[in-house]
Design a protein around this motif. Structure first.
Motif, mmCIF file in Angstrom:
data_model
loop_
_atom_site.group_PDB
_atom_site.id
_atom_site.type_symbol
_atom_site.label_atom_id
_atom_site.label_comp_id
_atom_site.label_asym_id
_atom_site.label_seq_id
_atom_site.Cartn_x
_atom_site.Cartn_y
_atom_site.Cartn_z
ATOM 1 N N GLN A 211 33.165 29.105 60.033
ATOM 2 C CA GLN A 211 33.139 28.528 61.733
ATOM 3 C C GLN A 211 32.774 26.991 61.543
ATOM 4 O O GLN A 211 32.170 26.539 60.463
ATOM 5 C CB GLN A 211 32.394 29.260 62.171
ATOM 6 N N VAL A 212 33.269 26.301 62.468
ATOM 7 C CA VAL A 212 32.660 25.083 62.746
ATOM 8 C C VAL A 212 31.902 25.013 63.934
ATOM 9 O O VAL A 212 32.011 25.777 64.781
ATOM 10 C CB VAL A 212 33.950 24.154 62.728
ATOM 11 N N PRO A 213 30.842 24.132 64.004
ATOM 12 C CA PRO A 213 29.885 23.986 64.988
ATOM 13 C C PRO A 213 30.724 23.847 66.414
ATOM 14 O O PRO A 213 31.429 23.163 66.593
ATOM 15 C CB PRO A 213 29.056 22.703 64.814
ATOM 16 N N GLY A 214 30.225 24.574 67.288
ATOM 17 C CA GLY A 214 30.540 24.713 68.608
ATOM 18 C C GLY A 214 31.924 25.316 69.139
ATOM 19 O O GLY A 214 32.394 25.544 70.258
ATOM 20 N N TRP A 215 32.363 26.181 67.914
ATOM 21 C CA TRP A 215 33.655 26.914 68.276
ATOM 22 C C TRP A 215 33.520 27.999 67.707
ATOM 23 O O TRP A 215 32.816 28.203 66.548
ATOM 24 C CB TRP A 215 34.813 26.072 67.374
ATOM 25 N N THR A 216 34.257 29.017 68.004
ATOM 26 C CA THR A 216 34.476 30.424 67.565
ATOM 27 C C THR A 216 36.075 30.324 66.962
ATOM 28 O O THR A 216 36.927 30.138 67.949
ATOM 29 C CB THR A 216 34.059 31.397 68.480
ATOM 30 N N ILE A 217 36.439 30.634 65.950
ATOM 31 C CA ILE A 217 37.588 30.727 65.307
ATOM 32 C C ILE A 217 37.933 32.295 64.985
ATOM 33 O O ILE A 217 37.143 32.428 64.035
ATOM 34 C CB ILE A 217 38.024 29.552 64.211
ATOM 35 N N GLY A 218 38.919 32.797 65.056
ATOM 36 C CA GLY A 218 39.161 34.257 64.653
ATOM 37 C C GLY A 218 40.882 34.390 64.377
ATOM 38 O O GLY A 218 41.613 33.716 65.054
ATOM 39 N N ASP A 219 41.136 35.477 63.550
ATOM 40 C CA ASP A 219 42.279 35.767 63.301
ATOM 41 C C ASP A 219 42.963 36.716 64.334
ATOM 42 O O ASP A 219 42.194 37.291 65.219
ATOM 43 C CB ASP A 219 42.608 36.427 62.221
ATOM 44 N N GLU A 236 28.177 26.149 75.554
ATOM 45 C CA GLU A 236 27.112 25.091 75.478
ATOM 46 C C GLU A 236 27.632 23.801 74.992
ATOM 47 O O GLU A 236 27.095 22.881 75.256
ATOM 48 C CB GLU A 236 26.200 25.817 74.427
ATOM 49 N N ALA A 237 28.688 23.920 74.026
ATOM 50 C CA ALA A 237 29.452 22.772 73.613
ATOM 51 C C ALA A 237 29.912 21.993 74.532
ATOM 52 O O ALA A 237 30.069 20.841 74.401
ATOM 53 C CB ALA A 237 30.286 22.968 72.296
ATOM 54 N N VAL A 238 30.367 22.591 75.733
ATOM 55 C CA VAL A 238 31.159 21.886 76.802
ATOM 56 C C VAL A 238 29.981 21.358 77.532
ATOM 57 O O VAL A 238 30.178 20.290 78.153
ATOM 58 C CB VAL A 238 32.229 23.096 77.456
ATOM 59 N N SER A 239 29.148 22.102 78.030
ATOM 60 C CA SER A 239 28.149 21.573 79.014
ATOM 61 C C SER A 239 26.930 20.929 78.506
ATOM 62 O O SER A 239 26.286 20.077 79.188
ATOM 63 C CB SER A 239 27.602 22.946 79.858
ATOM 64 N N GLY A 240 26.607 21.184 77.433
ATOM 65 C CA GLY A 240 25.633 20.515 76.599
ATOM 66 C C GLY A 240 24.346 21.360 77.049
ATOM 67 O O GLY A 240 24.217 22.078 78.086
ATOM 68 N N PRO A 241 23.226 21.023 76.187
ATOM 69 C CA PRO A 241 21.907 21.676 76.420
ATOM 70 C C PRO A 241 21.317 21.567 77.808
ATOM 71 O O PRO A 241 21.281 20.366 78.293
ATOM 72 C CB PRO A 241 21.048 21.538 75.410
ATOM 73 N N GLY A 242 20.896 22.653 78.626
ATOM 74 C CA GLY A 242 20.323 22.328 79.873
ATOM 75 C C GLY A 242 21.375 22.285 81.063
ATOM 76 O O GLY A 242 20.813 22.032 82.153
ATOM 77 N N ASP A 243 22.605 21.908 80.581
ATOM 78 C CA ASP A 243 23.504 21.833 81.785
ATOM 79 C C ASP A 243 24.221 22.884 82.377
ATOM 80 O O ASP A 243 24.739 22.813 83.294
ATOM 81 C CB ASP A 243 24.425 20.888 81.464
#
Length: 245
Positions: A211-219, A236-243
């Motif tokens: 995996q790469v941070p902020g993403w879920t990758i699967g077959d 969380e990667a889209v909104s940012g912490p606390g958003d």
């Protein structure tokens, strides 16, 4: 971190778009087989596709390529229309700015971007994904050994080394797994093949994706002779912490 997960798409059949499954925590994945979908295309393509899509379809020289393109785009409009609760022909596509250069050739979106989506097609199969956050999919026909060996040299050094360590008979399938994972991720980012295939390590192992941070990758499970993958960005990667509301 390695994720062991193979997701299974729903095959889109006549009328199957009328009550699509919800996008509940994971992307909604759909598979369209061009040959099986031809009757739907023949009935609905003229009424749901826009002029640009019809022009693109007419430009294909090979009937199989045209049929696959039409199946994917008719399916995309039917499903987006259902998710957005509007007529499929009224779906308006736009392009986001490319994250690399700022030009308008990034991820395709619909007006207002209420639903994220991705479409890939290869060899008569079309794979579609719909999600609440940026998403990318890719489906690929397994190529000849020579192609896998040559193009695989451009992968991340660890992946290139892993491919070389496999038996020749196993290399094409492993190569295609990596390619599908990478292209799904790059499509989710919106950069496509403008980003080097050597930058990100996703691994060659079957059913286990690094995996790469902020993403879920699967077959994604598709027909024999193909490989497919999906990548979705974490909320969380889209909104940012606390958003998050």
């Amino acid at each position: 971190m390695m994720v062991d997960a193979v997701q299974r798409p729903v095959e889109l059949t006549d009328g199957g778009w009328e009550q699509p499954p919800a996008m509940a925590g994971a992307p909604a994945l759909w598979l369209v087989r061009a040959q099986a979908f031809k009757t739907v295309v023949a009935r609905l393509a003229d009424s749901v596709l826009d002029a640009a899509e019809k022009e693109r379809a007419a430009a294909f020289r090979a009937d199989g390529d045209r049929d696959t393109y039409l199946a994917g785009h008719v399916g995309l409009r039917l499903l987006l229309g259902a998710y957005l609760d509007i007529p499929p022909v009224d779906v308006l596509f736009q392009r986001q700015p490319c994250p690399s250069c700022g030009e308008p050739h990034g991820r395709p979106v619909v007006d207002g971007n209420p639903v994220h989506f991705s479409l890939s097609h290869s060899g008569g199969l079309c794979l579609l994904a719909f999600a609440h956050t940026p998403v990318g999919v890719d489906v690929e026909v397994v190529p000849a050994l020579e192609v896998a060996q040559e193009v695989g040299e451009g992968f991340h050094p660890r992946e290139a080394s892993e491919l070389k360590g496999l038996r020749a008979v196993d290399q094409p399938a492993a190569f295609t797994r990596v390619w599908a994972r990478k292209e799904a991720y790059l499509k989710g980012l919106g950069v496509g093949l403008g980003r080097s295939m050597a930058l990100d390590y996703l691994g060659t192992a079957a059913d286990a994706v690094a995996q790469v941070p902020g993403w879920t990758i699967g077959d994604v499970a598709v027909d024999d002779g193909y490989a497919a993958a999906v990548a979705v960005q974490a909320e969380e990667a889209v909104s940012g912490p606390g958003d998050r509301s």
